[in-house]
Design an enzyme around this catalytic site. Structure first.
Site: not given
Ligand code: GAR
Length: 210
Positions: A89, A108
């Site tokens: 992030m 994403h």
């Molecule tokens: C996921 O939904 C991913 O797509 C999103 O954060 C989450 C992480 O979950 N990413 C973004 O929004 C990046 N811009 P995780 O840590 O369980 O994989």
């Protein structure tokens, strides 16, 4: 192909990639997981799978360039050939993105180019879309942009909340990110300008997996 994963939190996408690459015939091997927060839940998951982990906290570095140089050094020291962002992030600067050009991918939780940035599911619901989804793409300097490798469409229900929509999309993320990684590691993905071609992806010519 040696893969490094950058995370900031829970790491469920990282876990999906770890599980997929643990198969004996898989051409990718995850050699390092880097988190920019010591409290990222995914660190314990990676360690339990026997994968090397590192915490490189942006707050311990004077500026973004120093933070990214530290990550770059750790990835290169581990012999990483492909970097997967998995819920990472922090916005990455041009130097880092350009030095990993075509070897840096992201997932994403929207059908890019719609809903770049944060609070994706709230914004999708506010916009009234009936379909959302997720996207795996190569990373370019502009946020949440770059050649698209895989997408999955997910229907929006009338009574969805941001959390319920996020959960339905996350299940698809766990499916398409490992698929995309396999295609890349098998050398089947080529980039032509803004477009990607995948040899024998098994999903026709449009990369829409549904
Ligand atoms: C996921 O939904 C991913 O797509 C999103 O954060 C989450 C992480 O979950 N990413 C973004 O929004 C990046 N811009 P995780 O840590 O369980 O994989």
């Amino acid at each position: 192909m040696k893969v490094g994963i950058l995370i900031s939190g829970r790491g469920s996408n990282m876990e999906a990639l770890i599980r997929a690459t643990a198969l004996p015939d898989h051409p990718a091997k995850i050699v390092l997981v880097v988190a920019n927060r010591a409290d990222a839940g995914g660190l314990a998951t990676a360690a339990a799978a026997g994968i090397a982990t590192a915490v490189i906290d942006h707050r311990d570095h004077a500026d973004r360039a120093a933070f990214e140089a530290a990550m770059d050094g750790a990835l290169r020291a581990a012999g990483v050939e492909l970097v997967c962002l998995a819920g990472f992030m922090r916005i990455l600067g041009n130097d880092f993105v350009n030095s990993w050009r075509d070897r840096l991918v992201n997932i994403h939780p929207s059908l890019l180019p719609a809903f770049k940035g944060l609070h994706v599911h709230e914004r999708a619901l506010d916009a009234g879309v009936r379909i959302s989804g997720c996207t795996v793409h190569y990373v370019r300097p502009e946020m949440d942009s770059g050649p698209i490798i895989a997408q999955a469409a997910v229907p929006v229900a009338d009574n969805d909340t941001p959390d319920s929509l996020a959960a339905r999309i996350l299940a698809e993320e766990h499916r398409i990110y490992p698929a995309a990684l396999r295609w890349i590691a098998e050398g089947r993905v080529s980039i032509y300008g803004e477009r990607v071609r995948i040899r024998d992806s098994g999903c026709g010519d449009n990369r829409l997996l549904s």
